[in-house]
Design an enzyme around this catalytic site. Structure first.
Site, PDB file in Angstrom:
ATOM      1  N   CYS A  82       0.835  -1.199   0.000  1.00 52.40           N
ATOM      2  CA  CYS A  82       0.000   0.000   0.000  1.00 52.40           C
ATOM      3  C   CYS A  82       0.875   1.256   0.000  1.00 52.40           C
ATOM      4  O   CYS A  82       1.527   1.550  -0.997  1.00 52.40           O
ATOM      5  CB  CYS A  82      -0.974  -0.038   1.174  1.00 52.40           C
ATOM      6  SG  CYS A  82      -2.362   1.116   1.004  1.00 52.40           S
ATOM      7  N   HIS A 178      -3.561  -5.323   0.960  1.00 50.90           N
ATOM      8  CA  HIS A 178      -2.914  -5.725   2.213  1.00 50.90           C
ATOM      9  C   HIS A 178      -2.896  -7.250   2.337  1.00 50.90           C
ATOM     10  O   HIS A 178      -3.856  -7.849   2.836  1.00 50.90           O
ATOM     11  CB  HIS A 178      -3.641  -5.107   3.406  1.00 50.90           C
ATOM     12  CG  HIS A 178      -3.398  -3.645   3.556  1.00 50.90           C
ATOM     13  ND1 HIS A 178      -2.349  -3.135   4.290  1.00 50.90           N
ATOM     14  CD2 HIS A 178      -4.049  -2.575   3.033  1.00 50.90           C
ATOM     15  CE1 HIS A 178      -2.374  -1.813   4.230  1.00 50.90           C
ATOM     16  NE2 HIS A 178      -3.393  -1.448   3.466  1.00 50.90           N
ATOM     17  N   GLU A 180      -1.290  -8.959   4.424  1.00 52.03           N
ATOM     18  CA  GLU A 180      -1.165  -9.346   5.827  1.00 52.03           C
ATOM     19  C   GLU A 180      -2.516  -9.507   6.512  1.00 52.03           C
ATOM     20  O   GLU A 180      -2.614 -10.112   7.590  1.00 52.03           O
ATOM     21  CB  GLU A 180      -0.309  -8.320   6.594  1.00 52.03           C
ATOM     22  CG  GLU A 180      -0.953  -6.973   6.849  1.00 52.03           C
ATOM     23  CD  GLU A 180      -0.809  -5.978   5.712  1.00 52.03           C
ATOM     24  OE1 GLU A 180      -0.867  -4.764   5.983  1.00 52.03           O
ATOM     25  OE2 GLU A 180      -0.643  -6.405   4.548  1.00 52.03           O
ATOM     26  N   SER A 232     -13.746  -7.373  33.755  1.00 50.03           N
ATOM     27  CA  SER A 232     -14.909  -6.931  32.980  1.00 50.03           C
ATOM     28  C   SER A 232     -15.851  -8.062  32.604  1.00 50.03           C
ATOM     29  O   SER A 232     -16.979  -7.817  32.182  1.00 50.03           O
ATOM     30  CB  SER A 232     -14.437  -6.250  31.694  1.00 50.03           C
ATOM     31  OG  SER A 232     -13.799  -7.192  30.845  1.00 50.03           O
ATOM     32  N   GLY A 233     -15.388  -9.305  32.703  1.00 49.68           N
ATOM     33  CA  GLY A 233     -16.215 -10.431  32.288  1.00 49.68           C
ATOM     34  C   GLY A 233     -15.893 -10.953  30.914  1.00 49.68           C
ATOM     35  O   GLY A 233     -16.474 -11.939  30.464  1.00 49.68           O
ATOM     36  N   GLY A 234     -14.938 -10.296  30.227  1.00 44.46           N
ATOM     37  CA  GLY A 234     -14.538 -10.737  28.895  1.00 44.46           C
ATOM     38  C   GLY A 234     -13.330 -11.650  28.944  1.00 44.46           C
ATOM     39  O   GLY A 234     -12.682 -11.817  29.989  1.00 44.46           O
ATOM     40  N   ILE A 235     -12.987 -12.225  27.799  1.00 46.87           N
ATOM     41  CA  ILE A 235     -11.888 -13.186  27.734  1.00 46.87           C
ATOM     42  C   ILE A 235     -10.542 -12.560  28.087  1.00 46.87           C
ATOM     43  O   ILE A 235      -9.701 -13.195  28.724  1.00 46.87           O
ATOM     44  CB  ILE A 235     -11.817 -13.848  26.335  1.00 46.87           C
ATOM     45  CG1 ILE A 235     -10.700 -14.895  26.304  1.00 46.87           C
ATOM     46  CG2 ILE A 235     -11.665 -12.821  25.238  1.00 46.87           C
ATOM     47  CD1 ILE A 235     -10.617 -15.671  25.021  1.00 46.87           C
ATOM     48  N   SER A 237      -9.723  -9.957  30.165  1.00 49.44           N
ATOM     49  CA  SER A 237      -9.508  -9.744  31.599  1.00 49.44           C
ATOM     50  C   SER A 237      -9.513 -11.064  32.363  1.00 49.44           C
ATOM     51  O   SER A 237      -8.742 -11.247  33.312  1.00 49.44           O
ATOM     52  CB  SER A 237     -10.556  -8.780  32.176  1.00 49.44           C
ATOM     53  OG  SER A 237     -11.851  -9.314  32.102  1.00 49.44           O
ATOM     54  N   PHE A 238     -10.354 -12.014  31.959  1.00 50.31           N
ATOM     55  CA  PHE A 238     -10.375 -13.324  32.623  1.00 50.31           C
ATOM     56  C   PHE A 238      -9.061 -14.071  32.410  1.00 50.31           C
ATOM     57  O   PHE A 238      -8.506 -14.656  33.346  1.00 50.31           O
ATOM     58  CB  PHE A 238     -11.546 -14.172  32.107  1.00 50.31           C
ATOM     59  CG  PHE A 238     -12.736 -14.166  33.016  1.00 50.31           C
ATOM     60  CD1 PHE A 238     -12.693 -14.807  34.247  1.00 50.31           C
ATOM     61  CD2 PHE A 238     -13.897 -13.515  32.651  1.00 50.31           C
ATOM     62  CE1 PHE A 238     -13.795 -14.804  35.094  1.00 50.31           C
ATOM     63  CE2 PHE A 238     -15.004 -13.496  33.487  1.00 50.31           C
ATOM     64  CZ  PHE A 238     -14.952 -14.151  34.709  1.00 50.31           C
TER      65      PHE A 238
END
Length: 522
Positions: A82, A178, A180, A232-235, A237-238
């Site tokens: 690019c 792109h 990649e 937070s309950g997400g992957i 942070s867990f």
């Protein structure tokens, strides 16, 4: 000089680290360097090839970055991507212009007869990896209109004559798209051919995600000091919580804050998920009023993000003072850093969006930052999560932004708006789950738009808010396609939201890809 390297010249692209990721997939050692690097700095490195990254800049700008001539004269193969292609063309005597027709998202390239090794098209049975047409991912406004002497066309699109070019003698290559990005269907093969066949890179290694090394690094960094982590309950942070807990045990304290901007029954869901991952110290705090008050009157998305981020930090510092903790751990992953980063060669408005966990620390915050996942992409985090035993419902739970509903309510934040959006979002997600689509979609959510629309309900005119549904499919969240949800399901979602959520008169579906559109609206 036995170690071989691919040199990645960074022009400030959000995809530079993705180029590096592809080098890891290929098994090539690499060096990421600023465009200002000089040849003398590389004399002790066995550079086998050079990749020139994209950039938010334009070669038509007065202060556009470029590599020095001694880098171009290193007599190794070069592939410009690019912007990297544009600067290569311009420096070698070609011409680039801004065209009226832009290309963002999918494009179909036609590979011409005078192909190069970059687009291998031997169509014998054993070599059918390439076809004469390929889907690629474009993201550009400028285009090459004249190529330098000695260059030939490899591929074109309907709107871009020079979609790929090469100089056979010097082994210089340029691609407008792109490779990649995972959405370029043969992108990996193109980069693999460049590295192994054109650069003759032979020192192939196998990269691996070492959980043991991550845990050891945390342990050595923190020692016996206490760590707090925003859960937070997400992957992200867990996974961070489990890794840190394995490293320092009960010196980790997870802080779960109800800021009034969470999904429906979010705190209850987090409590149930915590029970499945083991005994971890978790402190639950209700600060709904504090957050909503701080957002009063703010409509600018960046101000909303920074206000929320600063308040999170203040609360974490308050808790750290009580617990005598020295560290704040965050589930920052690499796409967060990319979208928030501002390369020093770029204009201030070229960053994409700030993330609450990548903001500079506010004044008065004394905590040291611990980010065990910051160099990883989402799919790599999922691999680690699976290996350390995190349940499927956490691993494949859809991401939720740190600022929560504040960046899914366009404009000012009010408690009333949060309640409307929370109900609409719950309906959308519940319908996806009931149709067994939830785990096939990377992320889905609702957005409350700051516009009203006329409807007729019970023979009465209503003038109420509009909800936009957003669902995407992606591997690494660096690029994404909108999810092709069956009309019947969208119809059910729309009917339920309009009938069950007071204040909504219309539902629309967002069919924008990334790029150019980001996944979240704000």
């Amino acid at each position: 000089m036995n170690n071989q390297y691919i040199l990645i010249i960074d022009f400030g692209s959000q995809y530079t680290k993705l180029v590096a990721r592809r080098m890891k997939d290929i098994g090539a050692k690499f060096i990421i360097s600023s465009w200002e690097i000089k040849k003398k700095e590389l004399l002790k490195k066995n550079i086998k090839g050079i990749l020139l990254s994209g950039s938010p800049m334009s070669v038509l700008d007065d202060k556009s970055p470029y590599v020095s001539k001694d880098i171009l004269n290193m007599k190794v193969p070069i592939l410009g991507i690019c912007y990297g292609m544009h600067t290569l063309v311009k420096q070698l005597g070609g011409k680039v212009e801004r065209k009226s027709v832009r290309e963002f998202g999918y494009a179909s390239i036609k590979i011409l007869k005078n192909h190069s090794n970059l687009f291998y098209d031997n169509f014998e049975v054993s070599e059918k990896n390439y076809t004469k047409r390929q889907k690629v991912w474009m993201s550009h406004e400028d285009s090459v209109i004249n190529i330098p002497k000695g260059f030939s066309i490899i591929a074109s699109t309907k709107n871009c004559k020079y979609a790929a070019i090469f100089n056979k003698k010097n082994k210089f290559y340029g691609v407008q798209f792109h490779p990649e990005v995972t959405h370029s269907e043969k992108g990996y093969l193109i980069l693999n051919r460049f590295v192994k066949n054109i650069c003759n890179y032979t020192n192939v290694i196998k990269y691996s995600l070492s959980i043991r090394k991550i845990i050891l690094k945390i342990k050595n960094k923190v020692n016996d000091e206490k760590v707090i982590l925003g859960l937070s309950g997400g992957i992200d942070s867990f996974t961070s919580a489990i890794l840190i807990h394995k490293a320092i045990g009960n010196n980790l304290f997870c802080i779960c804050i109800d800021n009034g901007l969470l999904r429906n029954d979010e705190i209850l869901k987090i409590k149930n998920l915590i029970k499945k991952v083991g005994k971890i110290n978790v402190i639950y705090i209700n600060h709904k009023k504090r957050f909503l008050k701080s957002l009063n009157g703010i409509t600018d998305p960046e101000k909303k993000r920074k206000t929320i981020g600063n308040l999170f930090f203040k609360i974490f510092q308050e808790q750290a003072d009580i617990l005598k903790a020295k560290w704040l751990a965050q589930g920052t992953i690499y796409p967060d850093i990319i979208e928030s980063s501002q390369n020093n060669l770029l204009k201030k408005d070229n960053f994409i969006k700030s993330h609450h966990n990548v903001c500079p620390l506010p004044k008065g915050i004394k905590l040291k930052i611990l980010e065990p996942l910051k160099h990883l992409f989402k799919d790599e985090v999922k691999k680690i999560a699976k290996k350390i035993g995190i349940p499927k419902e956490i691993i494949f739970r859809h991401p939720f932004p740190g600022p929560g509903l504040a960046v899914r309510i366009i404009g000012e934040i009010k408690e009333e708006y949060c309640n409307i959006l929370r109900m609409a979002d719950e309906i959308f997600i519940s319908e996806l789950k009931s149709e067994n689509l939830y785990f096939n979609i990377s992320q889905a959510f609702s957005v409350l738009l700051p516009i009203k629309s006329v409807a007729v309900m019970g023979d009465m005119r209503k003038y109420e808010w509009v909800i936009s549904l957003r669902a995407i499919e992606t591997l690494d969240f660096m690029s994404a396609n909108w999810a092709n949800i069956p009309y019947k399901i969208l119809n059910n979602v729309s009917n339920r939201i309009i009938n069950e959520v007071r204040g909504i008169s219309r539902v629309v579906y967002d069919i924008s890809n990334k790029p150019p559109s980001t996944i979240e609206w704000e």
